[in-house]
Design a protein around this motif. Structure first.
Motif, short mmCIF file in Angstrom:
data_model
loop_
_atom_site.label_atom_id
_atom_site.label_comp_id
_atom_site.label_asym_id
_atom_site.label_seq_id
_atom_site.Cartn_x
_atom_site.Cartn_y
_atom_site.Cartn_z
N TRP A 32 9.05 -8.62 0.57
CA TRP A 32 9.81 -8.52 -0.66
C TRP A 32 8.99 -8.88 -1.89
N ARG A 33 8.14 -9.88 -1.80
CA ARG A 33 7.34 -10.29 -2.96
C ARG A 33 6.45 -9.14 -3.43
N TRP A 34 5.83 -8.44 -2.49
CA TRP A 34 4.98 -7.31 -2.85
C TRP A 34 5.83 -6.16 -3.40
N CYS A 35 6.94 -5.91 -2.74
CA CYS A 35 7.80 -4.80 -3.15
C CYS A 35 8.31 -5.00 -4.57
N PHE A 36 8.74 -6.21 -4.88
CA PHE A 36 9.26 -6.45 -6.22
C PHE A 36 8.17 -6.27 -7.27
N ALA A 37 6.94 -6.66 -6.96
CA ALA A 37 5.82 -6.46 -7.89
C ALA A 37 5.61 -4.96 -8.13
#
Length: 301
Positions: A32-37
């Protein structure tokens, strides 16, 4: 079908595939952290949800809900739209642990074990709010418009996505959807069984037969009256809920606001839509119905 019509159809299907499946679907495969970025970068691409965003910006500007930085408003609009679509894919691929880690809750559900109405709005993203309600003991089918109409003509990808998203709603709540028009029998049946019913209340006045007038952004508007009348007549508790997002971190913020029992349907409608008024004043880009504003901001008692 002529060659030009085929090209237009292909273009529409390709855009729907990118905007409704491929890009938001990244949430199913990326941390999720990568996706949100990635989503925050995509939100600055003008072509993404282009026509929808332009229409929303025009209407929000007319109602004084844009401010000085239109680019920032549009970027927020695209990001919220991406997240709303992404939650469909997240719900299918993540579980209770994701809910605990990425959803902040303000307030608590108070209608467990009794007939009640749960009202929300076309604002932010609501899928994980439904999962949270079910996880906390609510048995609440949701009222949704049956898929069909002009928006579905020549849009196979869009039709697949909407039907799949409705299935996600059923999975989130562990209850079948109640389709409208013709859904009041299902609503009454659920309430008679001591269950709750989830309803999205901000619908254009031309979609409902009976309305009452309340105030949004200092203007009189017509809103659905049947459910406030039903709640007041039967003494049903009402809870308003909605889910936004921390634009810096992607963390969902669920707000649960029990309104209790009102015996005056007008006072109940006013209290419920005061929440939407606050949202339109503080985070207007997250309202999904700006393009429908000419149909919504009408006073028809």
């Amino acid at each position: 079908m002529g060659v030009r019509a085929l090209w237009r159809r292909a273009g529409t299907e390709a855009r729907d595939l990118v905007e409704l499946v491929l890009l938001p679907g990244l949430a199913a495969v990326l941390p999720w952290r990568w996706c949100f970025a990635v989503f925050k970068r995509l939100a600055h691409w003008p072509w993404l949800y282009g026509a929808q965003c332009r229409q929303a910006l025009e209407q929000a500007r007319l109602h004084g809900c844009v401010g000085d930085d239109e680019r920032a408003w549009l970027a927020e609009r695209r990001l919220v739209t991406l997240l709303d679509h992404a939650d469909h894919y997240l719900l299918r691929t993540r579980g209770a642990d994701w809910l605990r880690r990425h959803v902040q809750v303000q307030g608590q559900w108070e209608a467990t074990g009794q007939a009640a109405l749960l009202w929300t709005f076309h604002w932010g993203m609501g899928m994980w709010a439904l999962r949270h309600a079910r996880a906390h003991g609510l048995r609440a089918p949701m009222v949704l418009a049956a898929p069909g109409g002009p928006d579905f003509v020549g849009r196979a990808v869009f039709g697949w996505y909407i039907r799949s998203r409705m299935r996600s709603v059923e999975l989130a709540l562990d209850e079948p959807v109640i389709f409208v028009p013709g859904g009041m029998a299902g609503v009454r049946s659920a309430l008679e069984q001591g269950r709750q019913v989830v309803v999205v209340m901000d619908v254009p006045q031309d979609q409902v037969a009976v309305t009452c007038v309340t105030t949004l952004l200092g203007r009189p508007v017509s809103v659905p009256a049947v459910l406030p009348q039903l709640a007041a007549r039967q003494g049903l508790p009402v809870t308003v809920f909605y889910m936004g997002v921390d634009l810096r971190t992607g963390r969902r913020i669920l707000r649960i606001a029990p309104l209790g029992v009102h015996r005056d349907p007008q006072a109940l409608a006013d209290a419920a839509f005061a929440h939407l008024d606050h949202l339109l004043r503080t985070a207007p880009a997250a309202w999904h119905l700006w393009a429908q504003a000419p149909r919504f901001f009408v006073a028809r008692d």
